[in-house]
Motif scaffolding. Structure first.
Motif, PDB file in Angstrom:
ATOM      1  N   GLY A 189       0.710  -1.285  -0.042  1.00  0.00           N
ATOM      2  CA  GLY A 189       0.000  -0.024  -0.082  1.00  0.00           C
ATOM      3  C   GLY A 189       0.726   1.330  -0.186  1.00  0.00           C
ATOM      4  O   GLY A 189       1.965   1.338   0.542  1.00  0.00           O
ATOM      5  N   MET A 190       0.195   2.254  -0.535  1.00  0.00           N
ATOM      6  CA  MET A 190       1.252   3.663  -0.646  1.00  0.00           C
ATOM      7  C   MET A 190       0.042   4.696   0.110  1.00  0.00           C
ATOM      8  O   MET A 190      -1.248   4.800  -0.232  1.00  0.00           O
ATOM      9  N   VAL A 248      -0.177   8.334   0.134  1.00  0.00           N
ATOM     10  CA  VAL A 248       0.140   9.748  -0.406  1.00  0.00           C
ATOM     11  C   VAL A 248      -0.015  10.855   0.460  1.00  0.00           C
ATOM     12  O   VAL A 248      -1.402  10.919   0.827  1.00  0.00           O
ATOM     13  N   ALA A 275       5.465   9.334  -5.516  1.00  0.00           N
ATOM     14  CA  ALA A 275       4.575   8.497  -5.984  1.00  0.00           C
ATOM     15  C   ALA A 275       4.849   7.700  -7.366  1.00  0.00           C
ATOM     16  O   ALA A 275       4.646   6.562  -7.521  1.00  0.00           O
ATOM     17  N   TYR A 289       7.071   4.404  -6.634  1.00  0.00           N
ATOM     18  CA  TYR A 289       6.121   3.548  -6.172  1.00  0.00           C
ATOM     19  C   TYR A 289       5.762   2.563  -7.570  1.00  0.00           C
ATOM     20  O   TYR A 289       5.774   1.572  -7.766  1.00  0.00           O
ATOM     21  N   ARG A 290       5.091   3.500  -8.201  1.00  0.00           N
ATOM     22  CA  ARG A 290       4.366   2.694  -9.907  1.00  0.00           C
ATOM     23  C   ARG A 290       5.513   2.085 -10.345  1.00  0.00           C
ATOM     24  O   ARG A 290       5.358   0.988 -10.905  1.00  0.00           O
ATOM     25  N   HIS A 310      -0.247  -3.084 -10.942  1.00  0.00           N
ATOM     26  CA  HIS A 310      -0.738  -1.751  -9.894  1.00  0.00           C
ATOM     27  C   HIS A 310      -2.211  -2.096  -9.772  1.00  0.00           C
ATOM     28  O   HIS A 310      -3.045  -2.284 -10.399  1.00  0.00           O
ATOM     29  N   PRO A 342      -4.963   0.160  -7.840  1.00  0.00           N
ATOM     30  CA  PRO A 342      -5.537   1.436  -7.432  1.00  0.00           C
ATOM     31  C   PRO A 342      -5.801   1.583  -6.088  1.00  0.00           C
ATOM     32  O   PRO A 342      -5.793   2.683  -5.422  1.00  0.00           O
ATOM     33  N   THR A 345      -3.705   2.515  -2.902  1.00  0.00           N
ATOM     34  CA  THR A 345      -3.219   3.877  -3.063  1.00  0.00           C
ATOM     35  C   THR A 345      -4.275   4.974  -2.221  1.00  0.00           C
ATOM     36  O   THR A 345      -5.205   4.833  -2.700  1.00  0.00           O
ATOM     37  N   SER A 365      -4.924   8.663  -0.597  1.00  0.00           N
ATOM     38  CA  SER A 365      -4.406  10.186  -0.209  1.00  0.00           C
ATOM     39  C   SER A 365      -4.955  10.637   0.517  1.00  0.00           C
ATOM     40  O   SER A 365      -6.362  10.641   0.773  1.00  0.00           O
ATOM     41  N   HIS A 425       4.527   8.251   2.778  1.00  0.00           N
ATOM     42  CA  HIS A 425       5.507   9.458   1.876  1.00  0.00           C
ATOM     43  C   HIS A 425       6.231  10.194   3.197  1.00  0.00           C
ATOM     44  O   HIS A 425       7.350  10.820   2.789  1.00  0.00           O
TER      45      HIS A 425
END
Lengths: 341, 341
Positions: free
Chosen positions: B181-182, B184, B199, B202-203, B213, B215, B218, B220, B248
Motif C-alpha cells: 500500500g502507499m 500519499v 508516487a 512506487y509505480r 498496479h 489503484p 493508494t 491520499s 510518504h
C-alpha cells in the motif's frame, strides 16, 4: 529579474519632480491634494513600494519584532513560533529570527547584540537567561517579552509548571502507583533559568501522598528522545524499578516507551508512562500527558510585545491553563502497590 | 530601560563634531587616522551601534535574508530553518521570517510582497509556488533560492524524491512483499508544486518487479499523523489488505503504525511499515525509513543565497543524498507472498 521600480519612475509617470513625489508619498503637508492623488495612483500602477527601512527610520521604528529561540526542530518551539509569527504578520510587522543553538552562538549574540536598532521589541521563546545576559539584553533599549520563561520583571506568558507537574504525578498516584520514577530533562547551556516547577511538583505530590522520597528514582538527562531512552534504561536497572514514570516532556516520554518496548515490557501493563506537552505524536502513540497550549503562548507573547510598542498597559505575567489528557499509557499498577523502603 | 546611545554622545566623548564622528564611523576617506581611532574608541566605550538600517540603505542592502515557510511545527521545516539560520548568522546577516500557514496568509503575501526592499534575497523552504506566484515573487527584485522544491530556474537544493521513494519501495519488494500500500500525503493549498517523485517511484518499482498496479492500494490524505492513521484504516478495510505500507513521510507512517497497534496487528509481524525522513522519533519507535538531511538542505540554500548576493557563481540544482535505514518495522511477509489478481 525585472528592474525594481524607483521613485524617479513614479515621478515621471505622475509628471512631477522626484522631490514632489517623495513628499506626496510620505504624506508631507504641503502637497496639493490632486498632486498627491496622482502620485499615489502612479505608485500603485507601477507597484512602487516605499522603502520600509527609509520610512521606518523616519518614524524611528523598524517594523520588526526580534525573536530569540534556542531550538527550532522541537515541537514546543516550532509551535510557539508559529503562533507568534501569525500575530506579528497580522499586525503588519516582520519577524527577525535569532536561533541560538549552541554556546558559541549564544555568547556572540549577547556580546554583539545584533538585534539592537533592528527591531522594536525582543521576544524570547523558551529561552532562559542569567542576570548578566538579562542586563545585556536590556541594553538593546526596546521592550522585552518572554514565553515559557521569566526574564526579570519583563512581561511573560507561560503555563504553571508546578500545576502541570502535579496534574501528571497526581494522576499516577490516584491510579495507585507508589514507586514513581521521574525523568528530569536538562539543557543547562541553553536554559540556565529553567523553571524548577516540574521537579518540585513531583516531590510535593509524593510527600502529600505520604510516599517517602527515593532519590534513586530521579534520573536527569540532557533533553532528547535518546536521553529519555537512556534514563528509562537506568530506572529499569534499579533493584526495585518503578511501576510508573513521569517524564518532563512527551518527546522524552516517547524515548522511555521505546526502551520499555525493546525490553519486552508492556505499557501500561508493566510500567505506566506520562509526559507533559501533548505533542502531536502523543495522541498517535496513545501517550497520557498534560496538554499545554504552545502556539497560544507564542501568540500571547506577540500581543504583549505589540501592546508594549503601542504604549498600552501589559499584564506582567500571563498564565495559560494546562489539562490532564488520559490515554492508554497509564493504568493502575498490575501487581498492586509495592512497598517503598 | 537605558536610553540608547546616539551619535551625538559618541561625538561629544571623542571631542569632534557629529558630522566628523559620522564620517569616521562610515570609513569616509577624508578623516585623519588619529581622529578615526578616537571616534571608534568612543563608540566602543559607549557600545554605540551604527544603525544597520541606515548603513545598509547607504550600501543599497538590507543585511537580511527573507525566508518563507508553510509550517514551523513539522520536523523537516524546523530542521531546515535551523540549518539555514545558522549559516545566515555566521555570515553576519539576519533572517526575516515569513510563515504562511494558510491560504489567506499566502494570498496576502503574494499580493503585498512585504519582503520587497526588506531583504537581499528570498529563500523558500518546502514551499511550492504556481506560475503566477513565481512571477509575483520575481518582482521582489532580489535572488530567489529554494529548498525541497524547484522555483522556475532559480537555484534550489533538495533530495532526489524519486530515488528516495525507490529506496523505500524496493526495500519492501526485496523483502518479498507484493501487496504494497502507499499513503500519499497532499497539501494542495500550500504546495501546488509538490514533487511527484515519491508516487512515481512506487509505480515504476512495482512495474519493474512485475507486480500489477492496484489503484485501491493508494490512499491520499492531507498531511498529518491523523491522516496516516485514517489512511491505514482505509487500507485495512480492503478485502485483500496490503502486507506492507509505504508512507510518504515518517510522521504519517507513525500514524499508520498507531492504527495497526489499535487494530491488534503486529508491526512488522502482520504489516510492515516504512516512511521517508528519519524524523528523530523514527529511531525510537524503531521505524524503517529513508533518511534525508533536512538541516543540510537549509544550510545549502543559505549558502546559495549568500553566493548570489556576493555575485559568485551558484550551481542551479544541488541534490543531497538519501539513505535507506532498516529498523524493526519492516520484515518479510509472514504468510509468504500473497497473489495479486
Amino acid at each position: 529579474m525585472p528592474e525594481p521600480v524607483n521613485l524617479a519612475d513614479v515621478a515621471r509617470l505622475a509628471k512631477v519632480s522626484p522631490a514632489t513625489a517623495s513628499r506626496a508619498l510620505s504624506d508631507h503637508p504641503h502637497v496639493a491634494e490632486a498632486t498627491r492623488a496622482r502620485v499615489w495612483e502612479a505608485a500603485r500602477a507601477l507597484e512602487y513600494v516605499v522603502s520600509p527601512d527609509a520610512s521606518g527610520l523616519a518614524r524611528g521604528t523598524t517594523g520588526r519584532i526580534a525573536v530569540v529561540v534556542p531550538h527550532l526542530s522541537r515541537w514546543w518551539f516550532g509551535a510557539a513560533l508559529e503562533g507568534l509569527s501569525d500575530v506579528v504578520r497580522e499586525a503588519g510587522r516582520d519577524v527577525l529570527l535569532y536561533h541560538l543553538g549552541d554556546a558559541a552562538a549564544r555568547r556572540a549574540f549577547f556580546a554583539e547584540l545584533p538585534a539592537r536598532r533592528r527591531a522594536d521589541a525582543v521576544v524570547l521563546l523558551g529561552f532562559g537567561v542569567d542576570d548578566a545576559e538579562r542586563a545585556r539584553l536590556e541594553r538593546i533599549g526596546v521592550g522585552i517579552v518572554s514565553a515559557g520563561t521569566r526574564i526579570g520583571n519583563h512581561p511573560s506568558v507561560s503555563i504553571d509548571e508546578y500545576v502541570a507537574g502535579r496534574q501528571a504525578v497526581d494522576h499516577l498516584l490516584h491510579l495507585g502507583h507508589r514507586r514513581i520514577g521521574m525523568i528530569v530533562t536538562t539543557d543547562p547551556e541553553l536554559d540556565p533559568g529553567q523553571p524548577e516547577g516540574r521537579a518540585a511538583a513531583y516531590r510535593t505530590a509524593l510527600a502529600d501522598a505520604g510516599v517517602a522520597h527515593d532519590p534513586a528514582l530521579t534520573v536527569s538527562v540532557p533533553w532528547s528522545p535518546e536521553g529519555g531512552a537512556r534514563a528509562m534504561g537506568e530506572l529499569l536497572g534499579l533493584s526495585d524499578p518503578p511501576t510508573a514514570v513521569y517524564a518532563h516532556t512527551d518527546e522524552v516520554a516517547l524515548g522511555a516507551v521505546g526502551t520499555l518496548r525493546r525490553a519486552g515490557l508492556a505499557v501500561p501493563g508493566d510500567v505506566s508512562v506520562i509526559g507533559i506537552d501533548d505533542h502531536p505524536l502523543a495522541a498517535l502513540t496513545d501517550l497520557s500527558t498534560v496538554a499545554q497550549p504552545a502556539a497560544e503562548q507564542g501568540a500571547v507573547a506577540a500581543r504583549m510585545a505589540l501592546a508594549t510598542l503601542a504604549g498600552e498597559p501589559v499584564e506582567p505575567v500571563a498564565t495559560l491553563p494546562t489539562r490532564l489528557v488520559i490515554r492508554g499509557s497509564t493504568a493502575p499498577p498490575a501487581r498492586g502497590v509495592r512497598g517503598v523502603s
